[in-house]
Design a protein around this motif. Structure first.
Motif, PDB file in Angstrom:
ATOM      1  N   ASN A   9       0.844  -1.181   0.000  1.00 50.21           N
ATOM      2  CA  ASN A   9       0.000   0.000   0.000  1.00 50.21           C
ATOM      3  C   ASN A   9       0.890   1.244   0.000  1.00 50.21           C
ATOM      4  OD1 ASN A   9      -1.719   2.034   0.759  1.00 50.21           O
ATOM      5  ND2 ASN A   9      -2.403   1.044   2.635  1.00 50.21           N
ATOM      6  N   ASP A  75      -5.396  -1.789  -7.187  1.00 46.78           N
ATOM      7  CA  ASP A  75      -6.135  -0.747  -6.473  1.00 46.78           C
ATOM      8  C   ASP A  75      -5.558   0.616  -6.851  1.00 46.78           C
ATOM      9  OD1 ASP A  75      -7.679   0.570  -4.564  1.00 46.78           O
ATOM     10  OD2 ASP A  75      -7.064  -0.700  -2.888  1.00 46.78           O
ATOM     11  N   ASN A  96      -9.894  -3.127  -8.301  1.00 49.84           N
ATOM     12  CA  ASN A  96     -10.390  -2.468  -7.096  1.00 49.84           C
ATOM     13  C   ASN A  96     -10.229  -0.960  -7.231  1.00 49.84           C
ATOM     14  OD1 ASN A  96     -11.182  -1.977  -4.473  1.00 49.84           O
ATOM     15  ND2 ASN A  96      -9.321  -2.753  -3.522  1.00 49.84           N
ATOM     16  N   ASP A 159     -18.906  -4.225  -2.613  1.00 53.26           N
ATOM     17  CA  ASP A 159     -18.350  -3.729  -1.348  1.00 53.26           C
ATOM     18  C   ASP A 159     -19.325  -2.724  -0.763  1.00 53.26           C
ATOM     19  OD1 ASP A 159     -16.986  -2.314   0.628  1.00 53.26           O
ATOM     20  OD2 ASP A 159     -15.084  -2.257  -0.457  1.00 53.26           O
ATOM     21  N   ASN A 200     -10.825  -0.326   7.710  1.00 51.80           N
ATOM     22  CA  ASN A 200     -11.500   0.978   7.784  1.00 51.80           C
ATOM     23  C   ASN A 200     -12.229   1.126   9.120  1.00 51.80           C
ATOM     24  OD1 ASN A 200     -10.871   0.827   5.066  1.00 51.80           O
ATOM     25  ND2 ASN A 200     -12.950   1.144   4.297  1.00 51.80           N
ATOM     26  N   ARG A 210      -6.786  -1.344  17.465  1.00 48.38           N
ATOM     27  CA  ARG A 210      -7.324  -1.525  16.105  1.00 48.38           C
ATOM     28  C   ARG A 210      -7.669  -2.983  15.801  1.00 48.38           C
ATOM     29  NH1 ARG A 210      -5.173   2.105  11.310  1.00 48.38           N
ATOM     30  NH2 ARG A 210      -6.987   0.992  10.502  1.00 48.38           N
TER      31      ARG A 210
END
Ligand code: THG
Length: 262
Positions: A9, A75, A96, A159, A200, A210
């Motif tokens: 990412n 993505d 994506n 999604d 998210n 998290r």
């Protein structure tokens, strides 16, 4: 439930720098780590990729494919980078993603049709509706537009879009996501696949909380029929939860090692 590793990412400090410097080391290390952790697909997240998008995507795809045979999930919002990535992929990737805006659909659906790719469609247009029925209506639009180009339901991943639990109306959106997942099998025959960006959910929460937040939500989504999730594959507790969900859904043969931290 399939998992898509979120970890390659551009927003990540080390991976973002490696992409920019065309340094294969950190990217290949991460690809190997996610593959060994049991991910089913690797998300290659370049974001808008405004600078050298196509060349960068081709380079990252080739770099990852040197160390992993997993299907890739491309993505980026850069059309040329997306097409360059598809052409570099050894097997058709998952694209994506796109929302139900005419320009976004015209951008990505013809690519998916031309190269036999799977696609992720987001249940949003210019905004994310808080209402379940509005999300379903958008899913209809996406599936109709894809079918028209010959893309069958099996290759469409819907999604319903997860927002952080801590933002205003985040909790109402979390409920809508669950409702949408429960409704989709009643709406589409043959069924579509589903996915969501699980991390998210905990975006903005303290780091040490998290994983717990995301791991609370995943079994709930699984119970609503979720067929895949974009997850942090470097979180051993997350991957253990996924293995146990798959065993408890009778989608994999249970062994005690599923419960062990790896
Ligand atoms: N749906 C679809 N695609 C998506 C998302 C989605 N792609 C992007 C995103 N959402 C899913 N991927 C991530 C990747 C990283 C994080 C969250 C979601 C994340 N990273 C940490 C952070 O930003 O704090 C750590 C980054 C780092 O490694 O430094 O939270 O919803 N279809």
């Amino acid at each position: 439930m399939k998992t898509i590793a979120e970890n390659i990412n551009v927003m990540s400090k080390s991976i973002g720098a490696a992409m920019k410097d065309r340094d294969p080391g950190p990217i290949q290390e991460m690809a190997k780590r996610c593959t060994e952790a049991g991910a089913d697909l690797l998300d290659i997240n370049l974001g808008p990729a405004r600078k050298d998008g196509p060349e960068m995507m081709e380079w990252v795809v080739n770099t990852v494919q040197e160390v992993s045979d997993l299907q890739l999930c491309l993505d980026t919002s850069n059309h040329e980078a997306m097409e360059a990535g598809i052409q570099a992929c050894k097997k058709p990737p998952l694209l994506n993603s796109f929302s139900a805006q005419p320009d976004k659909m015209e951008d990505i659906l013809p690519l998916a049709a031309k190269y036999d790719c799977e696609i992720i469609g987001l249940t949003m247009s210019t905004h994310i509706p808080i209402d379940t029925d509005e999300r379903i209506a958008i899913a209809y639009e996406i599936v109709a537009a894809a079918n028209e180009l010959g893309i069958p339901n099996e290759r469409i991943w819907i999604d319903p879009i997860i927002l952080p639990i801590g933002v205003e109306v985040g909790q109402a959106h979390a409920v809508a996501v669950q409702e949408v997942l429960k409704m989709l099998p009643e709406v589409f025959d043959p069924p579509v696949q589903t996915t969501c960006g699980l991390s998210n959910t905990s975006n903005g929460a303290p780091d040490e909380l998290r994983s717990a937040i995301d791991r609370a939500f995943l079994p709930m989504l699984a119970a609503c029929g979720l067929t895949s999730a974009i997850v942090n594959a470097c979180d051993p507790e997350m991957m253990r939860t996924v293995r146990l969900i798959n065993a408890l859904r009778n989608e994999s043969l249970y062994s005690v090692s599923d419960a062990e931290l790896k």
